[in-house]
Design an enzyme around this catalytic site. Structure first.
Site, mmCIF file in Angstrom:
data_model
loop_
_atom_site.group_PDB
_atom_site.id
_atom_site.type_symbol
_atom_site.label_atom_id
_atom_site.label_comp_id
_atom_site.label_asym_id
_atom_site.label_seq_id
_atom_site.Cartn_x
_atom_site.Cartn_y
_atom_site.Cartn_z
ATOM 1 N N SER A 274 0.854 -1.184 0.000
ATOM 2 C CA SER A 274 0.000 0.000 0.000
ATOM 3 C C SER A 274 0.890 1.233 0.000
ATOM 4 O O SER A 274 2.115 1.126 0.086
ATOM 5 C CB SER A 274 -0.905 0.001 1.226
ATOM 6 O OG SER A 274 -0.133 0.291 2.366
ATOM 7 N N LYS A 275 0.239 2.391 -0.062
ATOM 8 C CA LYS A 275 0.978 3.644 -0.183
ATOM 9 C C LYS A 275 2.028 3.837 0.900
ATOM 10 O O LYS A 275 3.057 4.451 0.653
ATOM 11 C CB LYS A 275 0.002 4.820 -0.115
ATOM 12 C CG LYS A 275 -0.487 5.255 -1.467
ATOM 13 C CD LYS A 275 -1.203 6.573 -1.347
ATOM 14 C CE LYS A 275 -1.902 6.905 -2.659
ATOM 15 N NZ LYS A 275 -3.086 7.694 -2.443
ATOM 16 N N ARG A 276 1.725 3.326 2.087
ATOM 17 C CA ARG A 276 2.684 3.581 3.155
ATOM 18 C C ARG A 276 4.010 2.834 2.931
ATOM 19 O O ARG A 276 5.013 3.131 3.574
ATOM 20 C CB ARG A 276 2.081 3.260 4.525
ATOM 21 C CG ARG A 276 1.933 1.816 4.812
ATOM 22 C CD ARG A 276 1.106 1.540 6.048
ATOM 23 N NE ARG A 276 0.698 0.161 6.035
ATOM 24 C CZ ARG A 276 1.474 -0.833 6.399
ATOM 25 N NH1 ARG A 276 2.696 -0.602 6.827
ATOM 26 N NH2 ARG A 276 1.037 -2.076 6.334
ATOM 27 N N HIS A 277 4.022 1.872 2.003
ATOM 28 C CA HIS A 277 5.279 1.195 1.685
ATOM 29 C C HIS A 277 6.117 1.979 0.682
ATOM 30 O O HIS A 277 7.231 1.595 0.366
ATOM 31 C CB HIS A 277 5.009 -0.200 1.087
ATOM 32 C CG HIS A 277 4.404 -1.151 2.067
ATOM 33 N ND1 HIS A 277 3.102 -1.564 1.979
ATOM 34 C CD2 HIS A 277 4.924 -1.758 3.157
ATOM 35 C CE1 HIS A 277 2.849 -2.403 2.969
ATOM 36 N NE2 HIS A 277 3.927 -2.526 3.699
ATOM 37 N N GLY A 278 5.560 3.051 0.149
ATOM 38 C CA GLY A 278 6.288 3.820 -0.859
ATOM 39 C C GLY A 278 5.457 3.902 -2.132
ATOM 40 O O GLY A 278 4.270 3.585 -2.129
#
Ligand code: GLU
Length: 504
Positions: A274-278
């Protein structure tokens, strides 16, 4: 050995099946009999090419190319709000960047609504689909009851056997598939192994909405059939859909495709990406992170597919070696650090002129004084030494800036501190020595300065740092003799002179 597993498919509210099959699958691809493998990549435009989508695209492309078949592209653009021309272009650009080319003209799903509806009507006529006149309120009440009784949430088939004449005149209706109600359905998935469901789990899902528009499920099946797709390779988030799609394929008596549902990509903490992984879009790796196409291709390939413990595999080798049997059965973890390291390896092997062409626009973005036409040659000559350390195109561009700075150079803080009294004195002694060098090559300059340093009883290090500061305005750069050679005699001596003269 095949391992059969059973999964449950929810009705209108689908539950994610827990699938954990293992074991090889010996089922022959359906395409084997007709001779040609046909795969497709079917992205829904969302504004970028997702890295998971890019990998699915690659696996489809590789499988088709390996078998000398066709790789087709279908844009699933029925959601008009999201499917903007920009979103579609982003997919084309991402695929193009990865070097994935497609056979035939891309199919746009939205243009085929009439054909989708035609199939629904054929099914109606054949008694394999039916009109359902249930109102939204009725369906809501049905769901509420199922919720309360903790029953599976799915359409209960209330219009399946009713005569349409029982409906109020001109009442709106949807068309539903008459899904099989008993028995088992097995998919010999090329990645997951045999996956079986009880067909009672399948609901009579909607094919045509009350306004006559086709649903996604209908559109996918009709398009895959009409495009002659033999192998459906896609994310395992579509495994549930496969059974519902298969029910429709069987109702039409169409050939069944071979399925391969590949595990999704997770982040390096094991959670779904998801976005929090980059960044999730391929273009961010291309534009913002300075990753080159070959490295991205190789990294995504190895993410979920393996050939022994080989890390570096080129496109050509991948086409030769690719098989679904070597696709991993568990989710792989995306690790941006590994990607960047692999990128560094690819940079080192790249042709210097091609590399300079990729770096030039980045240098121009960093320094307006850089003239790409005039500077590209020097940039190309700098690549062999610069690429030894860089891991991405941005590092190369940043590192190359010193070559194009205007004199007198602006100095960063570290360079300034190197050019203290001692540093300047060192430069004053070394300037005439360098000026006497018989030829302006890194080797000749090194020999000259080494002899001088020895005669003075110093190490080379005494000279290297002040020289680096004067020549680059920084405390870090490629090897100092390479810097001297790249800048050339005139520019090097002038840059040193700028520093010593000011101090004099
Ligand atoms: N359009 C779907 C997606 O982007 C893929 C459909 C399919 O591969 O069957 O997830």
């Amino acid at each position: 050995m095949l391992e059969a597993i059973e999964i449950a498919i929810g009705g209108e509210f689908e539950r994610k099946a827990q699938v954990s099959a293992s074991g090889e699958n010996s089922v022959l691809p359906a395409g084997a009999s007709s001779g040609q493998v046909v795969t497709r990549f079917a992205p829904s435009p969302t504004g970028f090419l997702h890295i998971g989508g890019a990998r699915t695209a690659m696996f489809n492309w590789l499988f088709a190319r390996h078998h000398g078949g066709k790789a087709l592209l279908r844009i699933e653009d029925t959601d008009k709000a999201r499917s903007t021309p920009e979103a579609i272009d982003a997919i084309f650009a991402g695929l193009d960047w990865l070097g994935l080319d497609w056979d035939d003209t891309p199919v746009f799903q939205s243009e085929r609504a009439a054909r989708h509806a035609e199939v629904a009507h054929q099914l109606l006529e054949a008694g394999k689909a039916y009109k359902c006149f249930a109102t939204a309120e009725e369906l809501e009440a049905m769901r509420a009851e199922q919720r309360e009784k903790k029953l599976p949430m799915r359409y209960d088939g209330r219009w399946r056997d009713r005569d349409p004449s029982e409906a109020p005149e001109d009442a709106p209706y949807v068309v539903r598939l008459k899904a099989p109600q008993s028995g088992k359905m097995t998919i010999a998935d090329q990645v997951q192994g045999n996956v079986t469901v009880d067909t009672r789990e399948l609901d009579d899902y909607v094919l045509l909405r009350s306004d006559g528009t086709p649903t996604y499920m209908l559109a996918v099946v009709v398009d895959d059939h009409d495009m002659g797709v033999t192998h459906i390779i896609r994310g395992d988030d579509h495994l549930n859909n496969a059974f519902r799609q298969l029910a429709l394929i069987q109702a039409m008596n169409w050939p069944e495709p071979v399925y391969a549902h590949i595990p999704l990509i997770h982040g390096n903490d094991g959670a779904k990406l998801s976005k929090r992984h980059g960044a999730l879009g391929v273009e961010a790796y291309r534009d913002d992170m300075g990753v080159v196409s070959d490295a991205m291709f190789n990294y995504l390939l190895r993410l979920g597919w393996g050939y022994g413990d080989r890390e570096k595999i080129s496109r050509t080798e991948a086409v030769e070696l690719f098989s679904l049997a070597n696709v991993g059965k568990s989710p792989s973890r995306f690790d941006a650090k590994k990607l960047i390291n692999l990128n560094g390896q690819y940079l080192r092997e790249m042709d210097d002129t091609a590399l300079a062409a990729l770096v030039a626009p980045r240098v121009a973005a960093l320094m307006p004084e850089f003239d790409p036409t005039g500077g590209i040659d020097l940039l190309g000559r700098a690549m062999p030494v610069m690429k030894l350390r860089a891991r991405d195109l941005n590092e190369l561009a940043e590192g190359a800036q010193f070559l194009f700075k205007n004199r007198p150079l602006s100095m960063d803080e570290k360079a300034k501190s190197l050019l203290d009294e001692t540093g300047i004195a060192v430069l004053q002694t070394v300037l005439p020595v360098l000026a006497e060098a018989p030829s302006w090559t890194a080797a000749a300059l090194e020999e000259k300065l080494t002899q001088f340093a020895e005669a003075q009883g110093h190490g080379l290090g005494t000279y290297a740092q002040p020289l680096r500061a004067a020549l680059t305005g920084q405390a870090r750069s490629p090897g100092i003799f390479d810097v001297l050679e790249l800048l050339g005699r005139g520019e090097s001596l002038a840059r040193i002179n700028d520093v010593t003269r000011v101090a004099a």
